[in-house]
Design a protein around this motif. Structure first.
Motif, PDB file in Angstrom:
ATOM      1  N   ILE A  42       7.228   7.613  -4.507  1.00  0.00           N
ATOM      2  CA  ILE A  42       7.302   8.867  -3.753  1.00  0.00           C
ATOM      3  C   ILE A  42       6.135   8.974  -2.773  1.00  0.00           C
ATOM      4  N   ARG A  43       4.936   8.623  -3.212  1.00  0.00           N
ATOM      5  CA  ARG A  43       3.769   8.687  -2.307  1.00  0.00           C
ATOM      6  C   ARG A  43       3.944   7.730  -1.126  1.00  0.00           C
ATOM      7  N   ILE A  44       4.432   6.541  -1.389  1.00  0.00           N
ATOM      8  CA  ILE A  44       4.621   5.560  -0.317  1.00  0.00           C
ATOM      9  C   ILE A  44       5.733   6.010   0.633  1.00  0.00           C
ATOM     10  N   MET A  45       6.855   6.421   0.093  1.00  0.00           N
ATOM     11  CA  MET A  45       7.989   6.812   0.926  1.00  0.00           C
ATOM     12  C   MET A  45       7.707   8.077   1.730  1.00  0.00           C
ATOM     13  N   SER A  46       6.827   8.936   1.237  1.00  0.00           N
ATOM     14  CA  SER A  46       6.500  10.167   1.962  1.00  0.00           C
ATOM     15  C   SER A  46       5.371   9.966   2.971  1.00  0.00           C
ATOM     16  N   GLY A  47       4.774   8.775   2.978  1.00  0.00           N
ATOM     17  CA  GLY A  47       3.700   8.489   3.921  1.00  0.00           C
ATOM     18  C   GLY A  47       2.326   8.902   3.437  1.00  0.00           C
ATOM     19  N   LYS A  48       2.214   9.364   2.215  1.00  0.00           N
ATOM     20  CA  LYS A  48       0.922   9.779   1.668  1.00  0.00           C
ATOM     21  C   LYS A  48       0.093   8.593   1.197  1.00  0.00           C
ATOM     22  N   ARG A  50      -0.188   4.166   1.809  1.00  0.00           N
ATOM     23  CA  ARG A  50       0.303   2.981   2.512  1.00  0.00           C
ATOM     24  C   ARG A  50       1.038   2.079   1.521  1.00  0.00           C
ATOM     25  N   PRO A  51       2.016   1.310   1.993  1.00  0.00           N
ATOM     26  CA  PRO A  51       2.765   0.441   1.088  1.00  0.00           C
ATOM     27  C   PRO A  51       1.881  -0.648   0.491  1.00  0.00           C
ATOM     28  N   SER A  52       1.980  -0.809  -0.798  1.00  0.00           N
ATOM     29  CA  SER A  52       1.237  -1.853  -1.508  1.00  0.00           C
ATOM     30  C   SER A  52       2.001  -3.170  -1.419  1.00  0.00           C
ATOM     31  N   GLN A  53       1.325  -4.242  -1.768  1.00  0.00           N
ATOM     32  CA  GLN A  53       1.971  -5.555  -1.771  1.00  0.00           C
ATOM     33  C   GLN A  53       3.141  -5.582  -2.761  1.00  0.00           C
ATOM     34  N   PRO A  54       3.001  -5.049  -3.995  1.00  0.00           N
ATOM     35  CA  PRO A  54       4.154  -5.049  -4.898  1.00  0.00           C
ATOM     36  C   PRO A  54       5.338  -4.247  -4.359  1.00  0.00           C
ATOM     37  N   PHE A  55       5.063  -3.127  -3.700  1.00  0.00           N
ATOM     38  CA  PHE A  55       6.143  -2.335  -3.108  1.00  0.00           C
ATOM     39  C   PHE A  55       6.832  -3.121  -1.999  1.00  0.00           C
ATOM     40  N   SER A  56       6.037  -3.646  -1.073  1.00  0.00           N
ATOM     41  CA  SER A  56       6.607  -4.369   0.073  1.00  0.00           C
ATOM     42  C   SER A  56       7.387  -5.601  -0.367  1.00  0.00           C
ATOM     43  N   SER A  57       6.824  -6.366  -1.278  1.00  0.00           N
ATOM     44  CA  SER A  57       7.518  -7.557  -1.779  1.00  0.00           C
ATOM     45  C   SER A  57       8.800  -7.174  -2.502  1.00  0.00           C
ATOM     46  N   GLY A  58       8.730  -6.097  -3.282  1.00  0.00           N
ATOM     47  CA  GLY A  58       9.916  -5.649  -4.008  1.00  0.00           C
ATOM     48  C   GLY A  58      11.029  -5.223  -3.075  1.00  0.00           C
ATOM     49  N   VAL A  59      10.690  -4.471  -2.038  1.00  0.00           N
ATOM     50  CA  VAL A  59      11.697  -4.045  -1.060  1.00  0.00           C
ATOM     51  C   VAL A  59      12.285  -5.270  -0.361  1.00  0.00           C
ATOM     52  N   HIS A  60      11.430  -6.199   0.011  1.00  0.00           N
ATOM     53  CA  HIS A  60      11.888  -7.416   0.697  1.00  0.00           C
ATOM     54  C   HIS A  60      12.857  -8.216  -0.187  1.00  0.00           C
ATOM     55  N   VAL A  61      12.481  -8.420  -1.437  1.00  0.00           N
ATOM     56  CA  VAL A  61      13.294  -9.255  -2.332  1.00  0.00           C
ATOM     57  C   VAL A  61      14.483  -8.489  -2.909  1.00  0.00           C
ATOM     58  N   ARG A  62      14.229  -7.313  -3.454  1.00  0.00           N
ATOM     59  CA  ARG A  62      15.279  -6.576  -4.162  1.00  0.00           C
ATOM     60  C   ARG A  62      16.286  -5.894  -3.231  1.00  0.00           C
ATOM     61  N   LEU A  63      15.807  -5.381  -2.105  1.00  0.00           N
ATOM     62  CA  LEU A  63      16.721  -4.735  -1.157  1.00  0.00           C
ATOM     63  C   LEU A  63      17.119  -5.670  -0.016  1.00  0.00           C
ATOM     64  N   ARG A  64      16.532  -6.860  -0.014  1.00  0.00           N
ATOM     65  CA  ARG A  64      16.834  -7.896   0.983  1.00  0.00           C
ATOM     66  C   ARG A  64      16.606  -7.409   2.418  1.00  0.00           C
ATOM     67  N   LEU A  65      15.485  -6.712   2.607  1.00  0.00           N
ATOM     68  CA  LEU A  65      15.121  -6.246   3.939  1.00  0.00           C
ATOM     69  C   LEU A  65      14.011  -7.119   4.499  1.00  0.00           C
ATOM     70  N   PRO A  66      14.150  -7.597   5.719  1.00  0.00           N
ATOM     71  CA  PRO A  66      13.043  -8.317   6.356  1.00  0.00           C
ATOM     72  C   PRO A  66      11.843  -7.385   6.524  1.00  0.00           C
ATOM     73  N   TYR A  67      10.658  -7.917   6.315  1.00  0.00           N
ATOM     74  CA  TYR A  67       9.439  -7.123   6.413  1.00  0.00           C
ATOM     75  C   TYR A  67       9.345  -6.363   7.737  1.00  0.00           C
ATOM     76  N   ASP A  68       9.721  -7.008   8.835  1.00  0.00           N
ATOM     77  CA  ASP A  68       9.548  -6.363  10.138  1.00  0.00           C
ATOM     78  C   ASP A  68      10.481  -5.165  10.348  1.00  0.00           C
ATOM     79  N   LEU A  69      11.480  -4.987   9.490  1.00  0.00           N
ATOM     80  CA  LEU A  69      12.343  -3.810   9.591  1.00  0.00           C
ATOM     81  C   LEU A  69      11.714  -2.578   8.956  1.00  0.00           C
TER      82      LEU A  69
END
Length: 81
Positions: A42-48, A50-69
């Motif tokens: 919630i803190r990351i998604m609301s902008g409060k 910054r995205p952590s490495q585990p969050f970013s990696s998880g979104v990239h792998v689990r949601l299959r989103l390229p980092y630059d998106l």
């Protein structure tokens, strides 16, 4: 010169779209998928926070989103938005 790394800002809309396309309807479900706490997501998604490495990696792998998106590196690279 400051050599402290700057964490990129989050673009939440692509994440919300990827969540919807996979049937995820809440940040609780996203947190479980990523193996993170609901509060962190919630803190990351609301902008409060910054995205952590585990969050970013998880979104990239689990949601299959390229980092630059979903990560905005313009501030980290000193580019005016």
């Amino acid at each position: 010169m400051n050599n402290t790394p700057v964490t990129p800002k989050l673009r939440s809309e692509p994440i919300r779209g990827a969540m919807a396309s996979r049937g995820l309807t809440s940040y609780d479900e996203l947190a479980e998928l990523l193996g993170l706490s609901r509060a962190t997501v919630i803190r990351i998604m609301s902008g409060k926070q910054r995205p952590s490495q585990p969050f970013s990696s998880g979104v990239h792998v689990r949601l299959r989103l390229p980092y630059d998106l979903f990560l905005d590196h313009s501030e980290a690279m000193g580019v005016a938005a």
